[in-house]
Design a protein around this motif. Sequence first.
Motif, short mmCIF file in Angstrom:
data_model
loop_
_atom_site.label_atom_id
_atom_site.label_comp_id
_atom_site.label_asym_id
_atom_site.label_seq_id
_atom_site.Cartn_x
_atom_site.Cartn_y
_atom_site.Cartn_z
N LYS A 854 0.84 -1.19 0.00
CA LYS A 854 0.00 0.00 0.00
C LYS A 854 0.88 1.24 0.00
CE LYS A 854 -4.35 1.46 2.10
NZ LYS A 854 -5.16 0.86 1.03
N SER A 855 0.45 2.23 -0.75
CA SER A 855 1.11 3.52 -0.73
C SER A 855 0.29 4.44 0.16
CB SER A 855 1.19 4.11 -2.14
OG SER A 855 1.64 5.44 -2.07
N LEU A 856 0.89 4.91 1.26
CA LEU A 856 0.20 5.84 2.14
C LEU A 856 0.22 7.25 1.59
CD1 LEU A 856 1.25 4.66 5.71
CD2 LEU A 856 -0.73 4.03 4.34
N VAL A 857 1.05 7.53 0.62
CA VAL A 857 1.13 8.84 -0.01
C VAL A 857 1.24 8.63 -1.50
CG1 VAL A 857 2.43 10.98 -0.19
CG2 VAL A 857 2.29 9.81 2.00
N VAL A 880 7.23 9.39 -0.96
CA VAL A 880 6.51 8.21 -1.40
C VAL A 880 6.73 7.15 -0.34
CG1 VAL A 880 6.27 6.46 -3.19
CG2 VAL A 880 6.88 8.80 -3.82
N LEU A 881 5.67 6.48 0.10
CA LEU A 881 5.84 5.51 1.16
C LEU A 881 5.05 4.25 0.84
CD1 LEU A 881 6.01 6.04 4.92
CD2 LEU A 881 4.35 4.42 4.06
N PHE A 882 5.73 3.12 0.87
CA PHE A 882 5.09 1.83 0.72
C PHE A 882 5.09 1.18 2.10
CE2 PHE A 882 5.35 2.02 -3.80
CZ PHE A 882 6.55 2.65 -4.08
N ALA A 883 4.02 0.51 2.44
CA ALA A 883 3.95 -0.07 3.78
C ALA A 883 3.17 -1.36 3.78
CB ALA A 883 3.31 0.93 4.74
N HIS A 884 3.23 -2.05 4.92
CA HIS A 884 2.43 -3.24 5.15
C HIS A 884 2.80 -4.38 4.21
CE1 HIS A 884 -0.86 -0.31 6.71
NE2 HIS A 884 0.23 -0.29 7.43
N PHE A 885 4.06 -4.63 4.07
CA PHE A 885 4.49 -5.75 3.25
C PHE A 885 4.45 -7.04 4.07
CE2 PHE A 885 6.69 -2.17 1.21
CZ PHE A 885 6.14 -2.31 -0.05
N ASP A 886 4.03 -8.11 3.44
CA ASP A 886 3.98 -9.40 4.09
C ASP A 886 5.30 -10.12 3.84
OD1 ASP A 886 3.34 -11.73 5.26
OD2 ASP A 886 1.90 -12.39 3.75
N ALA A 887 6.27 -9.87 4.70
CA ALA A 887 7.60 -10.45 4.51
C ALA A 887 8.30 -10.53 5.86
CB ALA A 887 8.43 -9.61 3.54
N ASP A 888 9.40 -11.27 5.93
CA ASP A 888 10.09 -11.44 7.20
C ASP A 888 11.29 -10.49 7.28
OD1 ASP A 888 12.04 -12.53 5.61
OD2 ASP A 888 11.52 -14.60 6.08
N THR A 889 12.16 -10.72 8.24
CA THR A 889 13.26 -9.80 8.47
C THR A 889 14.32 -9.83 7.36
OG1 THR A 889 14.32 -11.51 9.83
CG2 THR A 889 13.01 -9.86 10.96
N GLU A 890 14.21 -10.77 6.42
CA GLU A 890 15.16 -10.82 5.31
C GLU A 890 14.69 -9.97 4.13
OE1 GLU A 890 18.06 -12.32 5.63
OE2 GLU A 890 17.44 -12.84 7.68
N LEU A 891 13.69 -9.15 4.36
CA LEU A 891 13.12 -8.35 3.29
C LEU A 891 14.19 -7.45 2.64
CD1 LEU A 891 10.31 -7.60 2.05
CD2 LEU A 891 10.31 -5.68 3.61
N ARG A 892 14.12 -7.37 1.32
CA ARG A 892 15.01 -6.48 0.58
C ARG A 892 14.23 -5.87 -0.59
NH1 ARG A 892 18.18 -9.93 -0.80
NH2 ARG A 892 17.78 -10.16 -3.02
N PHE A 893 14.45 -4.59 -0.83
CA PHE A 893 13.77 -3.89 -1.92
C PHE A 893 14.75 -3.62 -3.05
CE2 PHE A 893 11.77 -2.52 2.05
CZ PHE A 893 10.44 -2.79 1.80
N GLU A 894 14.31 -3.83 -4.28
CA GLU A 894 15.06 -3.39 -5.45
C GLU A 894 14.21 -2.33 -6.13
OE1 GLU A 894 16.02 -6.71 -7.86
OE2 GLU A 894 17.19 -7.73 -6.30
N VAL A 895 14.71 -1.10 -6.15
CA VAL A 895 13.94 0.06 -6.59
C VAL A 895 14.53 0.62 -7.86
CG1 VAL A 895 13.02 2.30 -5.92
CG2 VAL A 895 13.46 0.56 -4.17
N THR A 896 13.68 0.84 -8.83
CA THR A 896 14.09 1.53 -10.07
C THR A 896 13.21 2.76 -10.23
OG1 THR A 896 14.68 -0.57 -11.10
CG2 THR A 896 14.39 1.33 -12.55
N SER A 897 13.82 3.95 -10.33
CA SER A 897 13.07 5.18 -10.57
C SER A 897 13.35 5.65 -11.99
CB SER A 897 13.46 6.26 -9.57
OG SER A 897 14.82 6.60 -9.71
N ILE A 898 12.30 6.10 -12.65
CA ILE A 898 12.41 6.54 -14.04
C ILE A 898 11.89 7.97 -14.11
CG2 ILE A 898 11.76 6.05 -16.43
CD1 ILE A 898 11.12 3.19 -15.50
N GLY A 899 12.75 8.93 -14.47
CA GLY A 899 12.35 10.33 -14.55
C GLY A 899 11.74 10.69 -15.88
N ASP A 900 11.45 11.99 -16.06
CA ASP A 900 10.86 12.47 -17.32
C ASP A 900 11.78 12.24 -18.50
OD1 ASP A 900 8.54 13.26 -16.10
OD2 ASP A 900 9.22 15.32 -15.76
N ASP A 901 13.09 12.26 -18.24
CA ASP A 901 14.04 12.09 -19.35
C ASP A 901 14.29 10.62 -19.68
OD1 ASP A 901 15.35 11.33 -17.10
OD2 ASP A 901 17.03 12.71 -17.31
N GLY A 902 13.59 9.71 -18.97
CA GLY A 902 13.74 8.29 -19.26
C GLY A 902 14.93 7.65 -18.58
#
Length: 962
Positions: A854-857, A880-902
């Motif tokens: 869920k995104s709270l914002v 930007v905030l993501f929350a309430h993930f169903d995962a354990d303490t080994e959780l890891r996020f891989e994030v890719t952000s794409i701007g207006d310039d691609g």
Amino acid sequence: MESARWLSPGFRKGLLTFRALLVFGLVAGPILPASALEPIRLELHLNEAKIYSPLLRVRAVNSLLKLPGVPAHSVLKRDFESGAEATDDVTGCSIANRSEQRALHYRGGAPYQCLFVVAVEPATHYLIRRRIHTDEPLVDFAVMESRVGLEHPEQLNHPADLTRLLDPNLEFLARGTLLYTHHFEKPRRDRWQSDSMHVFTTAHTRTLVMMIQDAEGIASPKPRDAWFDDVEVERLEPRLRQELALFKGFGLAPGSDPALGIAKHAQLLPVSDVVEPPYDVNYEFRHALFAPAPTLIRYQLAIPAHARLQFSYAMFKASKPGDAVQFRIVAAHGGREVELFRRRVVVRAGGDGWHWREASVDLDAFGGQQVELRLETTALPRTRGYALWGNPVIDTKRSAEDPPNVLLIGIDTLRADRLSSYGYLRNTSTHIDALAADGVRFERAVSNSNWTAPSFASLLTGLTPSQHLVIHRASAIAPEIATLAEYFRNAGWLTRGIAYKAYLYNMGFEQGFDTWLGVPALASSADGVVAKADEWLRSNGDRRFFLFLHFNDPHQPFNQPSDFAKRYGSSEVLTRLGLKLPFTTNLYGQVEGCSLCTPDGISVPQFKTAVSDLYDGEIAYLDDRIGRIIDTLKRRGLYDDTIIAFVSDHGESLFDRGQFFGHGRHYLFDELVRVPLIIKPHQVRGPGAVDWAHGRVVSQQVRSFDLMPTLLDLAGIEHDVGSMTAATLLPALEMAGSSEGPAEAGSFAITDRPGISENLRWSAIALSWQGWKYVLRHAPDIPVEHSLYRFETDPGERQNVIDRHPAIAERLRARMIDYFLQYRPGYYLVATGGERSDTVQFRVRINESVRSAKSLVGSPLVEREPGVFVLDRSARGGLVLFAHFDADTELRFEVTSIGDDGAEIALSVEPEEYREGHVIEMIEDSNWEVRAFQTLAPTMAAQKRADDATQREALEALGYIE
């Protein structure tokens, strides 16, 4: 001597002389109070006394042991191994394999829907077992006793029985049907363990409900993996010695020695359907000495001058008609004995003999001397003697130089804007206004919640609902949290609480009170509270006390005396509508049986006006009764030396929002969370006297739970500031500069305080600060909703101006997210930075299976593929905030952000522990930053009491802890 012989008549007769005493512990010297003012609570000095009691001959049955040789009859048994095990027996849980065995699996999300309902008998012993494997110690079964019988006891969890027992949402037992809630010892993490619980049902219990309790899961639906196996309920038929072993471990008082099993703090008498005197006191939680006859407790005491021994006496709830006990108190001094007290209590059918009896013994003749005080109980032949000494205390009168008394008046459902002193045009509050004139009135005090239990829990702990988690009827203030009453009791004040309220009963509010009268009444009036308060003050007003009075008025039902019902002209309207008092409206303003009030389901204007008038009449009635209490204090010479605090838990919506009448749910408007707060300090005399303000009005915003540290500071009681979230209001009570003339607003060191109001069960939270209110709704089944209100131009909160003031909304949102990251357990991903004109797409891949995110914002998340979520939004400051993930303490996020310039920026982040204010710092920094946080359980913020080494050793020896 065979321990089994203690109940035989011949053996009992021989013991009446008490010549062969079993001495438990050696008395090094007389028990001395810390000062002449400090009361001597005899329950705290058992380890310094000489004791003979049959309790010492039996070993307490703890939660890990099964009673050997006790006839047991199976009521419920589920091992979940059989292929025929019906999964629909247990709604909300599934039966699955774990470690090559089948078990009941709870994964969060619907705790109230995982339950077992079984028929039981009143006044009967039951043993309840379960095996558990959990990663969250706050997830477990609670066992609730209900007075509602089952129509289909032969079928487990029959739908018709569930409907009768529970509310339509299967959330908890309906009001008025819940008698008592029992909890297992908190389980340890990540291991299978078996525990059992002994329950002696009340005289009215017909049903046991075993239901998953997961308050933390309501606060944040993060992973709640818990497995249950071997669920059993057995009816026991113990012999007398075995029964005594069961009761030895029952209701152990905090800090008491379990090897003795004598000191108790619990509801000790059988409850009755009658809640009027004298049987309403059976609902009391009391500190007591359990003294099954024959018991002798001998204390060596140094008696202070002008002292008294105050106590009560009664028969324990397992006594049967015909049982009889003689209570006797003897003082031995200078080679002679003086009998101070002798009474006989016989339990009879029909309730006679079941209530507490109060007594007091004058010890003035022994002032300044060392005395052996003996408390004796003996049983008549062929009867049992389950005797109780209720809260025996030796105390003295307070003097003018001693610390002050404290009276806390807590009102239910009183909104601030209906009091005259808060600007209401009607004169509803003459006596309350006079109290404000003698003290300090806080113009804007914000409550922590919009309904009773979490709000009063905050008032009495200094913690927010997200921390104390008293957020539903079967939850309770955790024993490790220090309450306001505990501070006062530990510092030497007599503590008394009086509350006729279902949502304060059996929920931990009794912690720290010598006597807590918590009656689960659905309707009550101020007269009952005033009568109880006056009765207690007659006996204890000359002692140092902390007295908490809860008034249910002006909460529904409307049942004030007729002169107050007519005061504002509503009676004529009620007559035309065919409506009589008492009556109750539902949340939509409808009254059962009044077709003229709500034709077509819509409340007519005349009815709305009448209800509003009745609400004002209830306030006037309440004000009149509070005036009587204040008059009593003045008449007894206590007013000047008593700190008086007046506060409400929440307000009431009086059709302010269309058809809504009442409180709770997701509504956090000011009519529900702005409450009155008045503090009248005590008068200080002599050198170093503090000049308190009188008649001051504080315009800066405060929080109602700031009252807790304030009262402790006013009374001079030391406390750990870091153990609570609330902050003292002491600077607002002190005069600034010259003591001549009225105090001016703003002339003291206090600033506008951010106020959090929340209803966790409805996923709603509001932040009020500096003239604005930001509201967030984040329920799982609806899109996130944000709103912003400005009090200066819109005091009624009618216009959502969040689009017109994005910078204000962002500043308040940052503080709210900071609150989430401190107190709402779970995993969070926060991305900040960038220009306001940027449009950034985030693609997040999570290394664990994800059931929901869920995104709270910002915009809602879109799951493009399993474990991959995409969010498109205009950055507008970058939060930007993501929350309430169903995962354990080994959780890891891989994030890719794409701007207006691609251009793509990819990074991998792992959760770190959050620290206060971190997200605010991130937002203020204009550079892009992505961080992941793991928030710990909210109770980690609560004050923990250090285990006494001796106490811990005794608990380990008895098998209570490892």
